[in-house]
Design a protein around this motif. Structure first.
Motif, short mmCIF file in Angstrom:
data_model
loop_
_atom_site.label_atom_id
_atom_site.label_comp_id
_atom_site.label_asym_id
_atom_site.label_seq_id
_atom_site.Cartn_x
_atom_site.Cartn_y
_atom_site.Cartn_z
N LEU A 165 -2.38 5.10 9.69
CA LEU A 165 -1.49 5.44 8.58
C LEU A 165 -0.59 4.25 8.31
N GLN A 166 -0.52 3.87 7.06
CA GLN A 166 0.32 2.75 6.65
C GLN A 166 1.27 3.22 5.57
N ALA A 167 2.55 3.19 5.87
CA ALA A 167 3.58 3.59 4.90
C ALA A 167 4.22 2.36 4.30
N SER B 128 4.97 5.54 -0.24
CA SER B 128 3.54 5.82 -0.26
C SER B 128 2.98 5.65 1.14
N CYS B 129 1.91 6.34 1.41
CA CYS B 129 1.27 6.22 2.72
C CYS B 129 -0.23 6.43 2.53
N TRP C 163 6.00 13.74 5.87
CA TRP C 163 6.94 12.66 6.13
C TRP C 163 8.00 13.14 7.12
N TYR D 108 8.59 7.92 8.41
CA TYR D 108 7.24 7.86 8.96
C TYR D 108 6.35 8.86 8.23
N CYS D 109 5.15 8.45 7.92
CA CYS D 109 4.21 9.42 7.39
C CYS D 109 3.35 9.96 8.53
N GLY E 271 2.22 7.08 11.51
CA GLY E 271 2.14 5.67 11.20
C GLY E 271 3.42 4.95 11.57
N THR F 223 8.73 2.98 7.57
CA THR F 223 9.28 2.09 6.57
C THR F 223 10.76 2.41 6.44
#
Length: 119
Positions: A3-5, A20-21, A35, A93-94, A110, A113
């Protein structure tokens, strides 16, 4: 599942941001996405979740200001944050729950951010 936020940053009180994630990797099926956030010296807090059916749930602290949405085809989840206050400052965090072929549910988180709300 990775997972990339992204989308965090510095915003003034009353402003807005959209996080966004993207979930990637060997994914069979994503059921729930959501989230969480963690402010300095505070416990991690669940902010919003969206089910596979599109049902949304929010914490009391963000309800009416934040909106979670999802792109099922791209395995992405978004968080529109409006009317931000300094109390929203946190690392966001997502998360996602993958449902395996055998029905097993596995949660993933993930890297966060940072959202900073300050004048």
């Amino acid at each position: 599942v990775q997972l990339q936020a992204f989308g965090g940053g510095l915003v003034q009180p009353g402003g807005f941001l959209r996080l966004s994630c993207a979930a990637s990797g060997s994914i069979f099926k994503i059921s729930v996405m959501g989230w969480l956030r963690q402010a300095p010296e505070k416990e991690r807090e669940l902010v919003a979740v969206i089910s596979e059916a599109g049902s949304e749930n929010y914490s009391d602290s963000v309800r009416g200001r934040f909106t979670i949405s999802r792109d099922y085809a791209r395995n992405m989840v978004y968080l529109q944050m409006n009317s931000l206050t300094p109390e929203d400052t946190a690392v966001y965090y997502c998360s996602a729950v993958e449902q395996g072929r055998d029905g097993t549910l596995t949660p993933y988180w993930g890297q966060g951010t940072l959202v900073t709300v300050s004048s």
